[in-house]
Design a protein around this motif. Sequence first.
Motif, mmCIF file in Angstrom:
data_model
loop_
_atom_site.group_PDB
_atom_site.id
_atom_site.type_symbol
_atom_site.label_atom_id
_atom_site.label_comp_id
_atom_site.label_asym_id
_atom_site.label_seq_id
_atom_site.Cartn_x
_atom_site.Cartn_y
_atom_site.Cartn_z
ATOM 1 N N SER A 186 7.382 6.485 2.369
ATOM 2 C CA SER A 186 6.324 6.561 1.360
ATOM 3 C C SER A 186 6.890 6.580 -0.057
ATOM 4 O O SER A 186 6.186 6.245 -1.005
ATOM 5 C CB SER A 186 5.443 7.789 1.589
ATOM 6 O OG SER A 186 6.197 8.983 1.417
ATOM 7 N N PHE A 200 -0.646 8.425 4.953
ATOM 8 C CA PHE A 200 -0.260 7.408 5.925
ATOM 9 C C PHE A 200 -1.491 6.673 6.439
ATOM 10 O O PHE A 200 -1.466 5.452 6.585
ATOM 11 C CB PHE A 200 0.522 8.010 7.094
ATOM 12 C CG PHE A 200 0.969 6.956 8.072
ATOM 13 C CD1 PHE A 200 2.124 6.225 7.830
ATOM 14 C CD2 PHE A 200 0.225 6.672 9.209
ATOM 15 C CE1 PHE A 200 2.535 5.234 8.717
ATOM 16 C CE2 PHE A 200 0.630 5.685 10.093
ATOM 17 C CZ PHE A 200 1.789 4.957 9.844
ATOM 18 N N TRP A 260 7.875 8.664 7.523
ATOM 19 C CA TRP A 260 6.923 8.537 6.427
ATOM 20 C C TRP A 260 7.344 9.260 5.145
ATOM 21 O O TRP A 260 7.179 8.710 4.044
ATOM 22 C CB TRP A 260 5.532 8.957 6.867
ATOM 23 C CG TRP A 260 4.513 8.711 5.802
ATOM 24 C CD1 TRP A 260 3.730 9.628 5.185
ATOM 25 C CD2 TRP A 260 4.189 7.453 5.206
ATOM 26 N NE1 TRP A 260 2.940 9.027 4.251
ATOM 27 C CE2 TRP A 260 3.199 7.678 4.243
ATOM 28 C CE3 TRP A 260 4.646 6.150 5.391
ATOM 29 C CZ2 TRP A 260 2.647 6.669 3.471
ATOM 30 C CZ3 TRP A 260 4.102 5.131 4.621
ATOM 31 C CH2 TRP A 260 3.118 5.401 3.672
ATOM 32 N N GLU A 268 0.148 14.289 3.909
ATOM 33 C CA GLU A 268 0.981 13.182 4.391
ATOM 34 C C GLU A 268 0.223 12.337 5.396
ATOM 35 O O GLU A 268 0.307 11.113 5.387
ATOM 36 C CB GLU A 268 2.268 13.706 5.035
ATOM 37 C CG GLU A 268 3.320 14.128 4.050
ATOM 38 C CD GLU A 268 4.605 14.539 4.748
ATOM 39 O OE1 GLU A 268 4.825 14.142 5.909
ATOM 40 O OE2 GLU A 268 5.386 15.258 4.124
ATOM 41 N N TYR A 316 4.630 0.307 12.650
ATOM 42 C CA TYR A 316 3.919 1.419 12.022
ATOM 43 C C TYR A 316 4.305 2.754 12.649
ATOM 44 O O TYR A 316 4.346 3.776 11.962
ATOM 45 C CB TYR A 316 2.405 1.204 12.064
ATOM 46 C CG TYR A 316 1.931 0.338 10.923
ATOM 47 C CD1 TYR A 316 1.778 0.852 9.642
ATOM 48 C CD2 TYR A 316 1.659 -1.010 11.118
ATOM 49 C CE1 TYR A 316 1.361 0.056 8.585
ATOM 50 C CE2 TYR A 316 1.243 -1.817 10.066
ATOM 51 C CZ TYR A 316 1.102 -1.279 8.806
ATOM 52 O OH TYR A 316 0.702 -2.067 7.759
ATOM 53 N N TRP A 345 5.677 5.849 10.541
ATOM 54 C CA TRP A 345 5.128 7.197 10.650
ATOM 55 C C TRP A 345 6.242 8.216 10.885
ATOM 56 O O TRP A 345 6.232 9.297 10.291
ATOM 57 C CB TRP A 345 4.107 7.249 11.785
ATOM 58 C CG TRP A 345 3.660 8.645 12.131
ATOM 59 C CD1 TRP A 345 3.931 9.332 13.267
ATOM 60 C CD2 TRP A 345 2.871 9.514 11.327
ATOM 61 N NE1 TRP A 345 3.361 10.568 13.229
ATOM 62 C CE2 TRP A 345 2.698 10.715 12.031
ATOM 63 C CE3 TRP A 345 2.299 9.409 10.065
ATOM 64 C CZ2 TRP A 345 1.978 11.788 11.532
ATOM 65 C CZ3 TRP A 345 1.577 10.484 9.575
ATOM 66 C CH2 TRP A 345 1.423 11.647 10.301
#
Length: 169
Positions: free
Chosen positions: A55, A11, A51, A7, A44, A48
Motif C-alpha cells: 500500500s 485493501f 498490504w 487496512e 491479490y 493482501w
Amino acid sequence: MRRPDGESADFDAFYTGTARRVLFHVYAVCGDLGDAQDITQEAYARAWQQWPKVSGYDSPEQWVRKVAWNLAANRWRGLRRRLAAHIRLGPPADAAAGPSPERVAVVAALQRLPETQRQTIAMHYLLDMSVQEISASAGVPAGTVKARLSRARAALALLLSDVEVSDAA
C-alpha cells in the motif's frame, strides 16, 4: 490474517477499484478467462499478505499486475515443460486404453446402489474408514453402518455377477 479495520477497508477499496482492470490485463496476457481469474485472485492474495508494504508503493496496482504477469509466465513455462516432456516421452502407456471393462462395471454397479449404501461403501473401501469413523461422520449408529455395508456388498455381488453372466453370453 487479521488486519486493523482501516487496512482492511483500504485493501477492499483498492481491490474494488482495480480488480476488473487487472483481470482484463491478465486475460489479455493468457487468453483463458478461468486461468486469468485464478491468477488475478492469487496476485491479490499476495498483495493482501503484504498490504502494509504494498500500500506504500506509488502504484500498488502496478505491483499486482507485475505479480500476475509473473504468475502467468510461470504457468506458461510449466505448460511448455510438460509439453516438452510429453513430446520427449510420449503419452503414458495407459492414457489411450481408457478404463478397463471391470472398472466400468464396478462404477455402473455402484451407481445402481441407494445413495446411503454407495456412500458407506466409498467411505469404507475408498477412504479406508472404519465402521466407527463412518458412524461418526454419517451420524448413524455403527449397526446401521454394518447393515449398509452388508446390503451393499450383497447388491454389488449380484449386480457384478449379472454383468459377468451377460458378458459371457
